[in-house]
Design a protein around this motif. Sequence first.
Motif, PDB file in Angstrom:
ATOM      1  N   THR A   1     -20.593  -3.102  62.087  1.00  0.00           N
ATOM      2  CA  THR A   1     -21.732  -2.182  62.225  1.00  0.00           C
ATOM      3  C   THR A   1     -22.512  -2.454  63.499  1.00  0.00           C
ATOM      4  OG1 THR A   1     -23.058  -3.646  60.830  1.00  0.00           O
ATOM      5  CG2 THR A   1     -21.983  -1.784  59.749  1.00  0.00           C
ATOM      6  N   ILE A   2     -22.607  -3.755  63.903  1.00  0.00           N
ATOM      7  CA  ILE A   2     -23.347  -4.011  65.145  1.00  0.00           C
ATOM      8  C   ILE A   2     -22.547  -3.509  66.336  1.00  0.00           C
ATOM      9  CG2 ILE A   2     -22.562  -6.360  65.686  1.00  0.00           C
ATOM     10  CD1 ILE A   2     -25.526  -6.942  66.387  1.00  0.00           C
TER      11      ILE A   2
ATOM     12  N   GLY B   1     -26.038  -9.481  70.013  1.00  0.00           N
ATOM     13  CA  GLY B   1     -24.807  -9.099  69.323  1.00  0.00           C
ATOM     14  C   GLY B   1     -23.736 -10.175  69.433  1.00  0.00           C
ATOM     15  N   ILE B   2     -23.636 -10.782  70.622  1.00  0.00           N
ATOM     16  CA  ILE B   2     -22.653 -11.859  70.801  1.00  0.00           C
ATOM     17  C   ILE B   2     -22.974 -12.999  69.848  1.00  0.00           C
ATOM     18  CG2 ILE B   2     -21.814 -13.582  72.423  1.00  0.00           C
ATOM     19  CD1 ILE B   2     -22.336 -11.552  74.620  1.00  0.00           C
ATOM     20  N   TYR B   3     -24.266 -13.314  69.754  1.00  0.00           N
ATOM     21  CA  TYR B   3     -24.668 -14.394  68.854  1.00  0.00           C
ATOM     22  C   TYR B   3     -24.281 -14.055  67.421  1.00  0.00           C
ATOM     23  CZ  TYR B   3     -27.468 -18.129  66.899  1.00  0.00           C
ATOM     24  OH  TYR B   3     -27.872 -19.246  66.240  1.00  0.00           O
TER      25      TYR B   3
ATOM     26  N   ALA C   1     -29.303   3.324  63.216  1.00  0.00           N
ATOM     27  CA  ALA C   1     -28.616   3.167  61.930  1.00  0.00           C
ATOM     28  C   ALA C   1     -27.746   1.922  61.939  1.00  0.00           C
ATOM     29  CB  ALA C   1     -27.773   4.409  61.644  1.00  0.00           C
ATOM     30  N   GLY C   2     -27.051   1.694  63.049  1.00  0.00           N
ATOM     31  CA  GLY C   2     -26.175   0.538  63.138  1.00  0.00           C
ATOM     32  C   GLY C   2     -26.945  -0.763  63.038  1.00  0.00           C
ATOM     33  N   MET C   3     -28.050  -0.861  63.758  1.00  0.00           N
ATOM     34  CA  MET C   3     -28.841  -2.099  63.731  1.00  0.00           C
ATOM     35  C   MET C   3     -29.409  -2.326  62.339  1.00  0.00           C
ATOM     36  SD  MET C   3     -28.431  -3.549  66.529  1.00  0.00           S
ATOM     37  CE  MET C   3     -29.364  -4.932  65.914  1.00  0.00           C
ATOM     38  N   LEU C   4     -29.928  -1.250  61.742  1.00  0.00           N
ATOM     39  CA  LEU C   4     -30.549  -1.405  60.421  1.00  0.00           C
ATOM     40  C   LEU C   4     -29.509  -1.844  59.397  1.00  0.00           C
ATOM     41  CD1 LEU C   4     -33.348  -1.069  59.272  1.00  0.00           C
ATOM     42  CD2 LEU C   4     -32.732   1.226  58.518  1.00  0.00           C
TER      43      LEU C   4
END
Lengths: 204, 635
Positions: A88-89, A184-186, A106-109
């Motif tokens: 999703t991220i 996101g990498i983390y 939406a993706g972050m949530l």
Amino acid sequence: MEAASIAHAHGHEEHHGPPPAHKSSRVEPQLLGMLLFIISEVMIFGAFFTAYFFIRVAQGDPWPATGTKLPVDVAGVNTAILVSSSFTIHWAQTSIKNGNRFGLKAGMLTTFLLGATFLFVQINEYANIGFAPQDGAQETIFYSLTGLHGAHVFIGLCLLLFVTVRAFRGHYSPEEHRGVEVPGIYWHFVDVMWLVVYSTVYIL
Amino acid sequence: MAARIRQPGFYRAGVWMVGAVAFSFFLTWVVRTSTGHSTFRHFISGDAILTVALIAVPLAFLIGIGGFDYWFYWAAGRPTRPEDHSGHGAYTWKDYFRINTDHKVIGIQYTVNSFIFLLVGGLLAMLMRAQLAQPGSHFVDANTFNGLFSVHASILIFLFIIPVFAGLGNFVIPLMIGAPDMAFPRLNALSFWLLPVAGLMMLGSFFAPGGSFADGWTAYAPLSTNAPIGQTFFSVAVQFAGASSVMTALNFLVTIITMRAPGMSFFRMPLLVWANFATSLLVVIATPFIAASQFFVLLDRALGFNFFNAGHGGDVLMYQHVFWFYSHPAVYIMMLPGFGIISEVIAVKARKPIFGYRMMAFSLLAIVGLGFTVWAHHMFTSGMANWIRIPMAITTSIIAVPTGIKIFSWLATLYRGVLHLDTPMLFTLGFLTTFTLGGISGVMLAMIPFDIHVSSSYFIVAHIHYVLFGGSLMTIFAGVYYWFPKMTGRMFDERLGKWHFWTTFVFLNLTFGPMHILGLQGMPRRVSTYASQFADMNLFISIASFGLGLSVLIFLYNIVTSWRGGPRATANPYRAMTLEWHVSSPPPVFNFDRVPTVVGGPYEYGVPGAQHGIFTPTPTPMGASAGVHATSGET
Ligand SMILES: [Cu+2]
């Protein structure tokens, strides 16, 4: 503070600011910094796995400790939850690159909620597992490895929360989305690390 | 007053710290009342509150002085704000006591802070030598003595040698690679303020109930897991010092990789930059291990975990493996930047190109790799499986090879050079002598039977001090003298500098040389008293060590008076080629008014027409901002 104001005054009369630094690498500093930091993070997990290795392999103690049982299935479902949050991220990141603000939000949530669910299930597991880290070395290792990972999930969730808030406030654009990428990498690292922890602690 | 409390600074830090103490009481009370677990016997416990406070109060201090301000601002969803350099420069002494994002200010903060801790750590050594001057003396009691050598080692390792190199690197590296600042100035500012916190915590352990931590800087379990609360001061302080190391290392790596001037390929970088690059790799990879080892100790101590509780299946040997997996690479973290300093000084003062530049760089990387394969040579007598000793003895012998390459390269650089025997060069030559001696005793210790024979004796004390005092500290003095004109804009007193060198060099050998013999004769280390047969030599060592202590006062006097009133330094007093000497002394607030272009190697001394950095096209007149000129390589 007066010192700051003095510095400021000087700054205006003498200087126009430094010339922009020459970029000697195509890699973004923030991205590189995060990748190097992840090396450190991998090593801290490495140290905890060293403890695991000494108790379980070098000493040859039974795993899990006699009389205890690890909820492999529940943790398996939880693994699926965490892994899906990596997708999703990724969706959120692709969306903002294409200028799709709805996809970003939406993706972050969704990612944040999936991560929070994972942490909730993990805490619930601690509450119902029936042993405590004070009981013995294997229990200590179990709680330490999963707890270290849980702490990383928590840090990751904080980052995700900040990014989500920023996404809803209208930050980021197709040109400027480094702020989504670096956390996101983390988050991907946290996911991959869980696969290692899950397979060594629960399955093997 | 209200405004002062809202602005970042010491007032706000004070308020936050009071809040953190209250929080520590509250948290321990809540946790203890809500858990019926047998580990939590009482509702209120001094040790528990102290443990929480040791973590919470420093964090509150850092928040109060503004170390996290920008990230809070970012987390609140405000627009990002690139560092605008408005906080750069130091115009009064007060600017050194705030969060400052200027790498040059941070470099000086680091260096001065480190030297303060050098004095403290040295003073603790003087107290130890006072106790050891005679057998059976009662200057301090045995437990205090254990505390003295433990804090001495921890302070000098974590608060002096490691950060002073980071300080010199902070000042010099961006200048050397032609960058206006470090890659992450705010992180840089924060990384400095972790250090005084860690140092004060280690010293504060003397006031803890039960005394300071007293099981050496190695804090072996289960000694450390059963020690009084002073041990927690060590475990937590190491976390702060380690976090500072990692932040700086990340900063160095990113700065070196992404911010080099045009034309500065990796093989045109000065060797100091290479050395800090290699060191930073070591820090990033190794430091998490000591952090983890102290997490284990903390968890065992505070929450009753069983990492090292053999009665519950814990493994005490594991502590030593994890600890030394950091702490052997740490000896290179304490040495490689010094190698860099020596390479700079030797090329400039011998007026010759460095011999074997590429091998110098590759040997640094070889040390980084090999450094991770030797850790268990500290454990030959620990009771681990015997066979592990053999590969460790072999790798330990092999790691002497890249170090040997460096020594021979320096000697070859000196060969037929035009030596300028001023203070930095004297310290460099002194380093070559004493460090080689320390290196040789190190190779001796790689031999398993010999190591078993002397492992708990003064031979080890002699070895470590030849390497860290005769090695690291000599390079630090060389570096501080060498860059003193650049950092302060003043020249140091050459005559006092020479006095400082000769007193240091003589007393260093008189102090630590006889310890080899004492060790071979069987005097155990880490003892507050000893058999009377060792009395004469110990008295001799104590007297020599006081001489060594006094020699530092010459340095201090020189530095303080020269900084206040020394003659003004020109931009390039040594006719050096590296970029930091292309700007005024001290450098302008933003380092370079134009980014220089690098056209050749950094050490082409004596090569006709050779140039390292040039400014093209001619910079617009910016007033007296720099002695902007391309250095020629005449000898
Ligand atoms: Cu070692």
